[in-house]
Design a protein around this motif. Structure first.
Motif, PDB file in Angstrom:
ATOM      1  N   ILE A  29     -24.319  30.965  91.087  1.00  0.00           N
ATOM      2  CA  ILE A  29     -23.418  32.100  91.246  1.00  0.00           C
ATOM      3  C   ILE A  29     -23.999  33.329  90.580  1.00  0.00           C
ATOM      4  CG2 ILE A  29     -21.355  30.692  91.460  1.00  0.00           C
ATOM      5  CD1 ILE A  29     -20.774  31.293  88.535  1.00  0.00           C
ATOM      6  N   GLY A  30     -23.580  34.492  91.088  1.00  0.00           N
ATOM      7  CA  GLY A  30     -24.134  35.747  90.627  1.00  0.00           C
ATOM      8  C   GLY A  30     -23.246  36.481  89.654  1.00  0.00           C
ATOM      9  N   VAL A  31     -23.575  37.741  89.445  1.00  0.00           N
ATOM     10  CA  VAL A  31     -22.908  38.558  88.438  1.00  0.00           C
ATOM     11  C   VAL A  31     -21.432  38.753  88.747  1.00  0.00           C
ATOM     12  CG1 VAL A  31     -22.827  40.852  87.381  1.00  0.00           C
ATOM     13  CG2 VAL A  31     -25.041  39.764  87.815  1.00  0.00           C
ATOM     14  N   TYR A  32     -21.117  39.133  89.968  1.00  0.00           N
ATOM     15  CA  TYR A  32     -19.723  39.437  90.290  1.00  0.00           C
ATOM     16  C   TYR A  32     -18.807  38.221  90.257  1.00  0.00           C
ATOM     17  CZ  TYR A  32     -20.605  44.331  91.218  1.00  0.00           C
ATOM     18  OH  TYR A  32     -20.927  45.658  91.081  1.00  0.00           O
ATOM     19  N   PRO A  33     -19.224  37.047  90.733  1.00  0.00           N
ATOM     20  CA  PRO A  33     -18.365  35.877  90.555  1.00  0.00           C
ATOM     21  C   PRO A  33     -18.114  35.560  89.076  1.00  0.00           C
ATOM     22  CG  PRO A  33     -19.959  35.446  92.271  1.00  0.00           C
ATOM     23  CD  PRO A  33     -20.353  36.755  91.642  1.00  0.00           C
ATOM     24  N   ILE A  34     -19.142  35.748  88.236  1.00  0.00           N
ATOM     25  CA  ILE A  34     -18.942  35.511  86.804  1.00  0.00           C
ATOM     26  C   ILE A  34     -17.948  36.521  86.235  1.00  0.00           C
ATOM     27  CG2 ILE A  34     -20.084  35.587  84.552  1.00  0.00           C
ATOM     28  CD1 ILE A  34     -22.587  34.464  85.934  1.00  0.00           C
ATOM     29  N   LEU A  35     -18.097  37.793  86.634  1.00  0.00           N
ATOM     30  CA  LEU A  35     -17.141  38.806  86.188  1.00  0.00           C
ATOM     31  C   LEU A  35     -15.729  38.469  86.649  1.00  0.00           C
ATOM     32  CD1 LEU A  35     -19.063  42.165  86.802  1.00  0.00           C
ATOM     33  CD2 LEU A  35     -18.410  41.166  84.599  1.00  0.00           C
ATOM     34  N   MET A  36     -15.602  37.917  87.864  1.00  0.00           N
ATOM     35  CA  MET A  36     -14.284  37.536  88.358  1.00  0.00           C
ATOM     36  C   MET A  36     -13.665  36.441  87.495  1.00  0.00           C
ATOM     37  SD  MET A  36     -13.094  35.499  91.661  1.00  0.00           S
ATOM     38  CE  MET A  36     -13.221  34.105  90.556  1.00  0.00           C
ATOM     39  N   GLY A  37     -14.474  35.438  87.144  1.00  0.00           N
ATOM     40  CA  GLY A  37     -13.970  34.363  86.297  1.00  0.00           C
ATOM     41  C   GLY A  37     -13.557  34.858  84.930  1.00  0.00           C
ATOM     42  N   VAL A  38     -14.384  35.711  84.337  1.00  0.00           N
ATOM     43  CA  VAL A  38     -14.079  36.230  82.993  1.00  0.00           C
ATOM     44  C   VAL A  38     -12.823  37.096  83.015  1.00  0.00           C
ATOM     45  CG1 VAL A  38     -14.911  37.756  81.166  1.00  0.00           C
ATOM     46  CG2 VAL A  38     -16.478  36.094  82.215  1.00  0.00           C
ATOM     47  N   THR A  39     -12.708  37.990  83.995  1.00  0.00           N
ATOM     48  CA  THR A  39     -11.525  38.867  84.043  1.00  0.00           C
ATOM     49  C   THR A  39     -10.256  38.076  84.348  1.00  0.00           C
ATOM     50  OG1 THR A  39     -12.031  39.382  86.384  1.00  0.00           O
ATOM     51  CG2 THR A  39     -12.828  40.930  84.700  1.00  0.00           C
ATOM     52  N   MET A  40     -10.376  37.024  85.152  1.00  0.00           N
ATOM     53  CA  MET A  40      -9.216  36.172  85.433  1.00  0.00           C
ATOM     54  C   MET A  40      -8.789  35.427  84.171  1.00  0.00           C
ATOM     55  SD  MET A  40      -8.903  33.379  88.514  1.00  0.00           S
ATOM     56  CE  MET A  40      -7.333  32.609  88.910  1.00  0.00           C
ATOM     57  N   TRP A  41      -9.765  34.991  83.403  1.00  0.00           N
ATOM     58  CA  TRP A  41      -9.489  34.287  82.141  1.00  0.00           C
ATOM     59  C   TRP A  41      -8.837  35.222  81.128  1.00  0.00           C
ATOM     60  CZ3 TRP A  41     -12.571  34.359  77.357  1.00  0.00           C
ATOM     61  CH2 TRP A  41     -12.190  33.383  76.439  1.00  0.00           C
ATOM     62  N   LEU A  42      -9.366  36.440  81.002  1.00  0.00           N
ATOM     63  CA  LEU A  42      -8.771  37.412  80.080  1.00  0.00           C
ATOM     64  C   LEU A  42      -7.336  37.734  80.475  1.00  0.00           C
ATOM     65  CD1 LEU A  42     -11.719  39.931  79.576  1.00  0.00           C
ATOM     66  CD2 LEU A  42     -10.713  38.423  77.846  1.00  0.00           C
ATOM     67  N   GLN A  43      -7.105  37.846  81.772  1.00  0.00           N
ATOM     68  CA  GLN A  43      -5.757  38.156  82.243  1.00  0.00           C
ATOM     69  C   GLN A  43      -4.784  37.046  81.886  1.00  0.00           C
ATOM     70  OE1 GLN A  43      -5.581  39.306  86.390  1.00  0.00           O
ATOM     71  NE2 GLN A  43      -3.456  38.626  86.505  1.00  0.00           N
ATOM     72  N   GLN A  44      -5.248  35.824  81.926  1.00  0.00           N
ATOM     73  CA  GLN A  44      -4.384  34.693  81.569  1.00  0.00           C
ATOM     74  C   GLN A  44      -3.927  34.767  80.115  1.00  0.00           C
ATOM     75  OE1 GLN A  44      -5.991  30.843  82.364  1.00  0.00           O
ATOM     76  NE2 GLN A  44      -5.447  30.880  84.539  1.00  0.00           N
ATOM     77  N   LYS A  45      -4.750  35.343  79.264  1.00  0.00           N
ATOM     78  CA  LYS A  45      -4.416  35.400  77.839  1.00  0.00           C
ATOM     79  C   LYS A  45      -3.218  36.301  77.568  1.00  0.00           C
ATOM     80  CE  LYS A  45      -7.588  32.572  76.952  1.00  0.00           C
ATOM     81  NZ  LYS A  45      -7.197  31.182  76.653  1.00  0.00           N
ATOM     82  N   LEU A  46      -2.838  37.132  78.552  1.00  0.00           N
ATOM     83  CA  LEU A  46      -1.655  37.969  78.390  1.00  0.00           C
ATOM     84  C   LEU A  46      -0.380  37.219  78.742  1.00  0.00           C
ATOM     85  CD1 LEU A  46      -2.860  41.334  79.990  1.00  0.00           C
ATOM     86  CD2 LEU A  46      -2.687  40.787  77.562  1.00  0.00           C
ATOM     87  N   ASN A  47      -0.506  36.116  79.453  1.00  0.00           N
ATOM     88  CA  ASN A  47       0.662  35.408  79.944  1.00  0.00           C
ATOM     89  C   ASN A  47       1.146  34.363  78.946  1.00  0.00           C
ATOM     90  OD1 ASN A  47       0.320  36.863  82.325  1.00  0.00           O
ATOM     91  ND2 ASN A  47      -0.925  35.244  83.250  1.00  0.00           N
ATOM     92  N   PRO A  48       2.425  34.039  78.991  1.00  0.00           N
ATOM     93  CA  PRO A  48       2.944  32.962  78.137  1.00  0.00           C
ATOM     94  C   PRO A  48       2.262  31.643  78.477  1.00  0.00           C
ATOM     95  CG  PRO A  48       4.746  34.218  79.120  1.00  0.00           C
ATOM     96  CD  PRO A  48       3.498  34.655  79.807  1.00  0.00           C
ATOM     97  N   ALA A  49       1.853  30.919  77.466  1.00  0.00           N
ATOM     98  CA  ALA A  49       1.187  29.637  77.693  1.00  0.00           C
ATOM     99  C   ALA A  49       2.187  28.597  78.161  1.00  0.00           C
ATOM    100  CB  ALA A  49       0.515  29.170  76.409  1.00  0.00           C
ATOM    101  N   PRO A  50       1.843  27.798  79.169  1.00  0.00           N
ATOM    102  CA  PRO A  50       2.744  26.724  79.610  1.00  0.00           C
ATOM    103  C   PRO A  50       3.008  25.739  78.475  1.00  0.00           C
ATOM    104  CG  PRO A  50       0.992  27.064  81.213  1.00  0.00           C
ATOM    105  CD  PRO A  50       0.615  27.855  79.998  1.00  0.00           C
ATOM    106  N   THR A  51       4.230  25.274  78.349  1.00  0.00           N
ATOM    107  CA  THR A  51       4.573  24.317  77.287  1.00  0.00           C
ATOM    108  C   THR A  51       4.061  22.924  77.601  1.00  0.00           C
ATOM    109  OG1 THR A  51       6.717  23.974  78.361  1.00  0.00           O
ATOM    110  CG2 THR A  51       6.616  25.617  76.597  1.00  0.00           C
ATOM    111  N   ASP A  52       3.857  22.626  78.886  1.00  0.00           N
ATOM    112  CA  ASP A  52       3.350  21.316  79.283  1.00  0.00           C
ATOM    113  C   ASP A  52       1.829  21.289  79.136  1.00  0.00           C
ATOM    114  OD1 ASP A  52       3.999  18.669  80.855  1.00  0.00           O
ATOM    115  OD2 ASP A  52       2.237  19.562  81.836  1.00  0.00           O
ATOM    116  N   LYS A  53       1.303  20.257  78.484  1.00  0.00           N
ATOM    117  CA  LYS A  53      -0.127  20.191  78.204  1.00  0.00           C
ATOM    118  C   LYS A  53      -0.961  20.080  79.478  1.00  0.00           C
ATOM    119  CE  LYS A  53       0.183  18.166  73.563  1.00  0.00           C
ATOM    120  NZ  LYS A  53      -0.195  17.027  72.701  1.00  0.00           N
ATOM    121  N   THR A  54      -0.456  19.310  80.450  1.00  0.00           N
ATOM    122  CA  THR A  54      -1.200  19.144  81.705  1.00  0.00           C
ATOM    123  C   THR A  54      -1.311  20.456  82.457  1.00  0.00           C
ATOM    124  OG1 THR A  54      -0.428  16.856  81.875  1.00  0.00           O
ATOM    125  CG2 THR A  54      -1.295  17.891  83.891  1.00  0.00           C
TER     126      THR A  54
END
Length: 592
Positions: A504-529
């Motif tokens: 994979i190239g630069v832009y797919p990696i940027l997509m994964g990183v930005t999607m991951w960062l965005q998740q950090k703003l959301n409430p974490a699910p209480t269920d471990k799975t």
């Protein structure tokens, strides 16, 4: 967050994942980039009234036109315009050699121009011809067909400014003329005239034909139609090559009452037979096993041509690139019904057409489709901001409630009924709608797939550059982390290799990183799975979308960044101060 809400979010995400997986498992291949018997038809006068000729005119035409049907050699007439290059074979008057001046097979400057039409004797013969079929007063061989040897009566080269005229006379003294002209793009005009210099009245009808020998190589991707395409009184006709031979007689031949057209379409290129607006005609689509020919026909009403009279008909032939604005121009200027639908907009045309319109409009300012995709993303996020605002406010409140939710979970233990009851009571007390958090995902899905369709089917995206290493927005990001993005002296896996998913190239990696960062703003699910599934999702998507068109990944990166900014500001305004870096550190500690 109650169990039902969590399941809804999970189902939405997993559904998206399944769809993407399907598209990944069945992707498109990389871009390399006989007329029928006479029918009993009611005689009608062909466009242009019959013209009475004098005996002197008939004699002059007879003397100037040689009957050369027995000739074995037929020369060619060159076609040379700004956009097209090729030739017309005087055998059959076939337009059978045509290539595109501004489109190449690959991005390499040494690459060949895209070939549209090819003559007999080549690997994939594909050509157009026009003629007449006799109904009364003319026997077989006394009307021009695909084997007739025409004479070049006027002109030498077919250009935008210089038409040519072909002529042929049968053994009864009936003269056939065909004047061919072309504009600066891809539209031919064929004017056919028959002059009855025989000793009896005749009846015949004109036709146009497109012949394609053998089934061409197709992409074979379910979201793209390749084969016969046409318009039958407002109804779009699409037939795959494999289905043509199974058609019933009713499907093969259709009577057109007002407007219509028919031809063959590839992903980016098309050839189409087009009568003049309002002209009644019949369209045929057939497969002939004996010759392995796929053919489409345009048959106009018969004309009664009396002794010393003439009749004429004019039709059009489109052979070229499916440039949306060019096709829309022809649709308007020639009154071709729904000609723009020759582009495969898909079932969600109500989204794909506006998306292309916006991209094209932005491109008129940026002159770069990559920046146009980013502006489109900004436009869509702005348009949907009122809905996103409510969602982000709700998620901010959920973030506020996270400590209380964790406490309720701890107190409830394994009693899931008690857990749900207390969580619902908390939501009701705090006036929080946990379902609102699904809205950004649900709104993003139809736009994502519509943009995917536009990027895949429109030629405007083919070989369209962005910045840096992105030279083709319709192709995947060509860089790869496996060779440190070109720094190491070896190439990443071949696109057909099973290991491509890991390259994979630069832009797919940027997509994964930005999607991951965005998740950090959301409430974490209480269920471990569920928490584990959401934690892995950015990286799964990163590898899955790595082989999708770069334009699509650029859209997602821009969407993630804009949504991250919107959500961060809204949460901050609601009294929630997201500790992004703290959450990242916590994630690493948990993984350890």
């Amino acid at each position: 967050m109650d169990e039902q809400t969590k399941n809804l979010i999970l189902a939405t995400a997993l559904s998206f994942l399944v769809l993407l997986t399907w598209m990944f498992l069945f992707p498109p291949e990389p871009i390399p980039d006989e007329i029928g018997k006479s029918e009993n038809q009611t005689s009608q006068t062909i466009t242009g009234s019959n013209k009475k000729l004098s005996n002197e005119e008939i004699s002059e035409l007879n003397n100037s036109t040689s009957q050369n049907s027995e000739e074995t050699f037929a020369p060619r007439v060159e076609i040379l315009t700004k956009n097209l290059k090729g030739s017309i074979w005087l055998k059959g008057g076939r337009i059978d050699e045509l290539s595109l001046q501004k489109y190449r097979e690959t991005l390499k400057e040494s690459s060949n121009n895209v070939t549209l039409l090819s003559p007999d004797g080549t690997k994939n013969p594909y050509y157009a011809f026009h003629g007449w079929a006799g109904m009364k007063g003319l026997d077989e061989g006394e009307t021009p067909n695909s084997s007739t040897i025409w004479t070049l009566k006027s002109g030498s080269i077919l250009t935008e400014n210089s038409p040519i005229t072909l002529s042929w006379k049968n053994n009864k003294g009936v003269i056939f003329e065909k004047t061919i002209s072309i504009d600066e793009n891809y539209m031919f005009e064929i004017s056919q005239t028959v002059i009855n210099g025989s000793s009896e009245n005749i009846q015949l009808y004109p036709y146009g034909n497109l012949t394609r020998k053998g089934q061409p190589d197709t992409i074979g991707f379910y979201i793209l139609h390749e084969g016969v395409v046409g318009m039958h009184d407002g109804e779009l006709i699409e037939t795959n090559y494999g289905d043509i031979e199974d058609l019933s007689r009713e499907d093969i031949t259709r009577e057109i009452q007002q407007n219509g057209w028919i031809g063959f379409t590839d992903k980016y290129w098309m050839s189409t037979l087009i009568p003049k607006a309002g002209q009644t005609f019949k369209m045929d689509q057939r497969y002939f096993p004996s010759s392995d020919n796929f053919e489409v026909w345009m048959r106009l009403p018969p004309a009664q041509v009396n002794i010393n009279e003439s009749a004429s008909v004019t039709t059009n032939l489109f052979v070229g690139a499916k440039e949306v604005n060019t096709i829309k121009f022809y649709q308007k200027s020639l009154d071709i019904e729904n000609f723009v639908d020759s582009v495969d907009w898909g079932w969600f045309f109500y989204l794909t057409k506006p998306i292309f319109f916006l991209l094209d409009w932005f491109n008129s300012f940026t002159h770069n489709m990559g920046w146009s995709i980013i502006l489109l993303t900004l436009f869509i996020k702005t348009l949907l901001f009122p809905l996103s605002y409510k969602s982000f406010v709700s998620m901010s409140r959920m973030k506020h409630l996270q400590p209380q939710m964790e406490k309720i979970k701890k107190n409830a233990g394994d009693d899931r009924a008690k857990l749900q009851q207390e969580l619902m009571a908390l939501y009701k007390k705090e006036k929080v709608n946990p379902v609102a958090g699904c809205l950004p995902i649900l709104l993003q899905i139809p736009v994502f797939f519509s943009l995917y369709k536009v990027l895949f089917v429109t030629i405007e995206m083919r070989h369209a550059p962005f910045i840096g290493w992105i030279k083709d927005l319709s192709a995947p990001d060509p860089t790869s982390y496996m060779n440190l993005f070109g720094l190491l002296p070896f190439s990443p896996p071949d696109p057909t290799s099973l290991f491509t998913i890991f390259s994979i190239g630069v832009y797919p990696i940027l997509m994964g990183v930005t999607m991951w960062l965005q998740q950090k703003l959301n409430p974490a699910p209480t269920d471990k799975t569920q928490a584990m599934i959401f934690a892995w999702m950015p990286w799964v998507f990163m590898f899955m979308l790595g082989q999708f068109s770069a334009g699509l990944v650029i859209y997602w990166v821009a969407n993630n960044l804009i949504q991250f900014g919107q959500q961060y500001i809204i949460m901050y305004s609601q009294g929630v101060k997201p500790d992004i870096f703290g959450n990242i550190l916590k994630s690493f500690k948990k993984s350890e």
